[in-house]
Design a protein around this motif. Structure first.
Motif, mmCIF file in Angstrom:
data_model
loop_
_atom_site.group_PDB
_atom_site.id
_atom_site.type_symbol
_atom_site.label_atom_id
_atom_site.label_comp_id
_atom_site.label_asym_id
_atom_site.label_seq_id
_atom_site.Cartn_x
_atom_site.Cartn_y
_atom_site.Cartn_z
ATOM 1 N N GLU A 1 18.514 1.257 14.262
ATOM 2 C CA GLU A 1 17.580 0.228 13.810
ATOM 3 C C GLU A 1 16.230 0.437 14.479
ATOM 4 O OE1 GLU A 1 19.149 -3.653 14.236
ATOM 5 O OE2 GLU A 1 20.979 -3.239 13.102
ATOM 6 N N MET A 2 15.139 0.304 13.672
ATOM 7 C CA MET A 2 13.794 0.642 14.144
ATOM 8 C C MET A 2 12.826 -0.519 13.894
ATOM 9 S SD MET A 2 13.580 4.571 12.769
ATOM 10 C CE MET A 2 14.475 4.232 11.253
ATOM 11 N N GLU A 3 11.711 -0.438 14.589
ATOM 12 C CA GLU A 3 10.612 -1.371 14.432
ATOM 13 C C GLU A 3 9.313 -0.588 14.300
ATOM 14 O OE1 GLU A 3 10.619 -3.967 17.765
ATOM 15 O OE2 GLU A 3 11.975 -5.422 16.832
ATOM 16 N N TYR A 4 8.444 -1.018 13.344
ATOM 17 C CA TYR A 4 7.157 -0.380 13.120
ATOM 18 C C TYR A 4 6.044 -1.344 13.528
ATOM 19 C CZ TYR A 4 9.833 2.824 10.152
ATOM 20 O OH TYR A 4 10.752 3.725 9.672
ATOM 21 N N LYS A 5 4.964 -0.809 14.054
ATOM 22 C CA LYS A 5 3.816 -1.633 14.415
ATOM 23 C C LYS A 5 2.556 -0.772 14.411
ATOM 24 C CE LYS A 5 4.721 -1.030 19.366
ATOM 25 N NZ LYS A 5 4.991 -1.722 20.659
ATOM 26 N N ILE B 1 0.832 -1.204 0.000
ATOM 27 C CA ILE B 1 0.000 0.000 0.000
ATOM 28 C C ILE B 1 0.868 1.255 0.000
ATOM 29 C CG2 ILE B 1 -1.762 1.260 1.275
ATOM 30 C CD1 ILE B 1 -2.683 -1.432 2.401
ATOM 31 N N GLY B 2 1.903 1.310 0.837
ATOM 32 C CA GLY B 2 2.782 2.472 0.914
ATOM 33 C C GLY B 2 3.960 2.208 1.840
ATOM 34 N N VAL B 3 4.862 3.241 1.932
ATOM 35 C CA VAL B 3 6.091 3.126 2.731
ATOM 36 C C VAL B 3 6.185 4.310 3.685
ATOM 37 C CG1 VAL B 3 8.603 3.069 2.653
ATOM 38 C CG2 VAL B 3 7.281 1.856 0.919
ATOM 39 N N LEU B 4 6.514 4.026 4.965
ATOM 40 C CA LEU B 4 6.741 5.059 5.981
ATOM 41 C C LEU B 4 8.217 5.036 6.359
ATOM 42 C CD1 LEU B 4 3.684 3.962 6.345
ATOM 43 C CD2 LEU B 4 3.787 5.111 8.555
ATOM 44 N N HIS B 5 8.838 6.248 6.446
ATOM 45 C CA HIS B 5 10.255 6.327 6.780
ATOM 46 C C HIS B 5 10.452 7.276 7.964
ATOM 47 C CE1 HIS B 5 14.679 6.941 5.364
ATOM 48 N NE2 HIS B 5 14.570 6.272 6.502
ATOM 49 N N ALA B 6 10.782 6.735 9.124
ATOM 50 C CA ALA B 6 11.113 7.545 10.295
ATOM 51 C C ALA B 6 12.618 7.851 10.305
ATOM 52 C CB ALA B 6 10.706 6.816 11.569
ATOM 53 N N ARG B 7 12.968 8.938 10.949
ATOM 54 C CA ARG B 7 14.367 9.359 10.994
ATOM 55 C C ARG B 7 14.924 9.179 12.402
ATOM 56 N NH1 ARG B 7 13.804 15.105 7.683
ATOM 57 N NH2 ARG B 7 13.110 14.186 5.681
ATOM 58 N N ARG C 1 -3.029 3.882 13.344
ATOM 59 C CA ARG C 1 -1.994 4.551 14.131
ATOM 60 C C ARG C 1 -0.779 3.635 14.147
ATOM 61 N NH1 ARG C 1 -1.729 8.819 17.353
ATOM 62 N NH2 ARG C 1 -3.991 9.116 17.185
ATOM 63 N N VAL C 2 0.316 4.185 13.607
ATOM 64 C CA VAL C 2 1.551 3.419 13.465
ATOM 65 C C VAL C 2 2.594 3.992 14.409
ATOM 66 C CG1 VAL C 2 3.364 2.661 11.895
ATOM 67 C CG2 VAL C 2 1.004 2.853 11.077
ATOM 68 N N GLN C 3 3.280 3.119 15.146
ATOM 69 C CA GLN C 3 4.326 3.527 16.087
ATOM 70 C C GLN C 3 5.652 2.947 15.640
ATOM 71 O OE1 GLN C 3 3.527 3.260 20.388
ATOM 72 N NE2 GLN C 3 5.501 2.196 20.611
ATOM 73 N N VAL C 4 6.740 3.767 15.820
ATOM 74 C CA VAL C 4 8.081 3.334 15.497
ATOM 75 C C VAL C 4 8.933 3.382 16.765
ATOM 76 C CG1 VAL C 4 8.758 5.664 14.776
ATOM 77 C CG2 VAL C 4 10.063 3.673 13.958
ATOM 78 N N ASP C 5 9.727 2.358 17.002
ATOM 79 C CA ASP C 5 10.588 2.260 18.183
ATOM 80 C C ASP C 5 11.998 1.867 17.747
ATOM 81 O OD1 ASP C 5 8.639 2.292 20.700
ATOM 82 O OD2 ASP C 5 7.689 1.066 19.143
ATOM 83 N N ASP D 1 17.251 -3.059 5.198
ATOM 84 C CA ASP D 1 18.269 -2.291 4.483
ATOM 85 C C ASP D 1 18.018 -0.796 4.582
ATOM 86 O OD1 ASP D 1 19.500 -4.649 3.708
ATOM 87 O OD2 ASP D 1 18.270 -4.825 1.895
ATOM 88 N N THR D 2 16.782 -0.386 4.466
ATOM 89 C CA THR D 2 16.471 1.047 4.462
ATOM 90 C C THR D 2 15.826 1.525 5.750
ATOM 91 O OG1 THR D 2 14.294 0.632 3.477
ATOM 92 C CG2 THR D 2 16.134 0.946 1.964
ATOM 93 N N GLN D 3 15.474 0.627 6.661
ATOM 94 C CA GLN D 3 14.801 0.950 7.911
ATOM 95 C C GLN D 3 13.480 1.680 7.659
ATOM 96 O OE1 GLN D 3 15.822 -0.176 10.965
ATOM 97 N NE2 GLN D 3 17.336 -1.269 9.724
ATOM 98 N N GLU D 4 12.800 1.273 6.592
ATOM 99 C CA GLU D 4 11.508 1.851 6.263
ATOM 100 C C GLU D 4 10.394 0.904 6.703
ATOM 101 O OE1 GLU D 4 12.597 4.399 2.233
ATOM 102 O OE2 GLU D 4 11.848 2.345 2.075
ATOM 103 N N GLY D 5 9.231 1.463 6.994
ATOM 104 C CA GLY D 5 8.067 0.672 7.333
ATOM 105 C C GLY D 5 7.217 0.444 6.090
#
Length: 640
Positions: free
Chosen positions: A138-142, A123-129, A182-186, A159-163
């Motif tokens: 390194e991140m985790e999306y949920k 559907i799409g890509v989310l990129h946190a900084r 609602r998406v959370q990144v840790d 590789d890109t740390q994208e959600g």
């Protein structure tokens, strides 16, 4: 070169520098070295006596400044005036620690997806900084909201740390047009020293819009199971399926049966309401289940088609009578006693009633009078055949047929009469069968061994005589001259001449010029065939032409002679046993009964006292013309 973690406490050791002095340490302060920092304050400091460089500023942040150049001086004479000095440069790098949480660059993301999208579609890509680097970044999306948690799924690209947001199951525009997540990144790896700085995660809203598309009809069930009695008449409604157009326009639906799933066209469906009905009679024993597929298509768009499997179970009806479970052919000994069991029988029935089969056995009523055997039901779907008297004779009767009536316990009850064949046999004392062929015994009962040998000898002599006769006949047939001498088989070369002749004007089939001119014939070429004396009596001499008034000379007599001759030859070939069995050719050469002048021999002429009438020569042409016409006709007989 040295490094120290960022955010280290004040006084954290970074590195130790050491300077050497060649002067003798035992003489005064000439070799006593003191360290001092010339460049790098206020971030770092150095201990004067040891040369240990330490951090001097609190909360040095790598994200603000990562590299530092520190100049350290070493001076002898204990640092007093007049002492000698030397310097060195230390490059200090602040190493990264996980002191920064990930952050979304925007608070709301918007995506769209068609309702026909399949599970697994992106559907799409989310990129946190994250200002940290390496492992600390390194991140985790949920997905933390209840809405859409089971419909969508988000995962991290290593590789890109994208959600990456993907579809977990189908969406429906008519059911819900917008999903808000609602998406959370840790951070994957946390440093407990910096938890006091605040939460090390970030959240964002993701809105997914469902796009409307023209969808095929949807059945209320994923599959259907129906039942019908095998005795149901044609036209019986078995069940019904239901489907509807999920789009807003709610297009009408038309139903049909996929014929490749029902090649025999046993079932059909009403197009308007989806009722499945019977189109042919059923037989559960032949096919207990029918698996078909029913299609639903929109009236407005025939390309929008959906299918549903339908399983139809044929329910059993008691429509088959029981029969013997196997073919029975038993025997009874001649010395059998009354009440002796000779056979155990059982039955089978293709029907399957609830509770199982219950068979009953009895002797047919017509066989109960003067019965030699009886049937005893064991009440366990088996029965016994028993003898009713003692002693049986093969010569009197070699075989008995016992009609057994078998009935089932169904509703309605069905029965059938099955015949059991019982042969009468000669047995030993233990009841083992020895001989059952009564006919062979009756034929040989009154003959001794010598008589049997004599009969066999006579048969052999007759066979030898028959062989001798056949051999002689074959040799005779081989020696007989063939009718047609040819290297090729007549059977392979049959030529049919269907020319019946065209009369006197026909000159195509026969050249009768020679017959019309007797002088052209050579004496050496004339055939001298004479009819056998035993078959034909000598013909009397023909009277002179003047003897028959108004007729051609010799015409009446010659026609009859030729017909008799041909008829006689046909009879000979028809009765000849050595003639070939296939169609063949026979040559008939007839010289005639003589001329009107009788014999032309010089001997006969000399013996004649009177003058001869030589006018007969003028009569040869017409006579031979008639003869040629007779031989030129077609005969359908095989020997013609």
């Amino acid at each position: 070169m040295a490094s120290v973690p960022e955010m280290s406490d004040v006084g954290t050791s970074v590195i130790t520098v050491t300077a050497t002095d060649a002067d003798d340490i035992s003489y005064g302060n000439s070799a006593r070295v003191v360290y001092s920092i010339l460049q790098g304050q206020p971030y770092f400091s150095v201990e004067p006596n040891t040369g240990v460089i330490r951090t001097a500023l609190q909360d040095m942040n790598r994200e603000n400044r990562e590299h530092y150049q520190v100049v350290i001086q070493a001076k002898d004479m204990a640092g007093q005036m007049g002492g000698l000095s030397g310097t060195t440069t230390v490059s200090i790098t602040l190493s990264d620690v996980n002191n920064n949480p990930p952050r979304f660059p925007q608070g709301v993301y918007q995506f769209s997806i068609p309702e026909s999208a399949q599970p697994g579609s992106v559907i799409g890509v989310l990129h946190a900084r994250d200002n940290d680097v390496g492992r600390n970044a390194e991140m985790e999306y949920k997905i933390t909201s209840e809405d859409g948690r089971d419909i969508f799924k988000i995962s991290t690209d290593k590789d890109t740390q994208e959600g990456v947001l993907t579809l977990n199951r189908h969406v429906d525009y008519e059911t819900k047009r917008m999903h808000t997540l609602r998406v959370q990144v840790d951070n994957r790896y946390l440093d407990p020293r910096f938890r006091s700085l605040g939460p090390f995660h970030d959240t964002a809203l993701v809105k997914v819009a469902v796009e409307d598309e023209n969808e095929p009809p949807v059945f209320q069930r994923s599959s259907y199971v129906m039942e019908v009695l095998e005795s149901a008449p044609v036209g019986t409604i078995v069940g019904a399926v239901s489907a509807m157009d999920p789009d807003n326009n709610r297009s009408p639906v038309r139903y049909s049966v996929d014929r490749h799933t029902d090649m025999d066209r046993v079932f059909n469906v009403y197009p308007g309401n989806g009722s499945v009905y019977l189109q042919k009679t059923l037989d559960r024993e032949t096919l207990p289940w029918h698996n078909i597929s029913i299609r639903a298509e929109e009236f407005n768009n025939l390309n929008q088609i959906s299918r549903v499997p339908v399983s139809i179970k044929v329910l059993d009806v008691n429509d088959n009578p029981p029969i013997f479970a196997t073919f029975y052919e038993t025997f009874v000994c001649e010395n059998a006693k009354a009440g002796q069991r000779i056979q155990m029988i059982s039955a089978t029935d293709p029907d399957e009633p609830i509770g199982g089969q219950r068979f009953s056995f009895r002797l047919a009523p017509e066989a109960s009078v003067k019965a030699n055997f009886t049937v005893r039901d064991n009440n366990d779907n088996t029965a016994m055949i028993l003898t009713l008297r003692s002693g049986y004779s093969r010569l009197h009767r070699s075989r008995y047929l016992i009609p057994v009536v078998i009935a089932d316990g169904g509703s309605p009850m069905l029965s059938s009469t099955n015949t059991l064949t019982v042969r009468v046999c000669s047995c030993d004392r233990d009841g083992n069968m020895k001989l059952c062929n009564a006919e062979a015994q009756a034929l040989t009962a009154g003959l001794s061994t010598g008589a049997l040998v004599a009969i066999l000898l006579c048969v052999c002599i007759l066979l030898i005589m028959v062989l001798v006769v056949l051999f002689a006949a074959l040799r005779r047939q081989r020696k007989k001259e063939p009718l047609i001498i040819s290297k090729e088989d007549v059977r392979d070369n049959v030529v049919s001449y269907n020319d019946e002749g065209g009369g006197e004007e026909d000159t195509q089939a026969f050249d009768i010029g020679t017959l019309r001119n007797p002088e052209a014939l050579e004496d050496s070429k004339l055939r001298r065939d004479i009819m056998p004396d035993a078959l034909f009596s000598p013909l009397p001499r023909r009277p002179p032409p003047s003897a028959v008034a108004g007729a051609a000379p010799g015409a009446l007599r010659d026609n009859a002679d030729v017909r008799d001759f041909i008829a006689q030859r046909l009879a000979e070939n028809d009765s000849d046993p050595t003639a070939p069995p296939y169609d063949s050719l026979a040559t008939y050469a007839y010289e005639g009964s003589g001329s009107v002048a009788h014999s032309l021999s010089s001997l006969e002429s000399a013996a004649s006292d009177g003058d001869h009438d030589y006018n007969y020569l003028s009569d040869w042409g017409p006579r031979f013309k008639k003869l040629a016409d007779m031989y030129g006709t077609e005969d359908s007989d095989k020997d013609s």
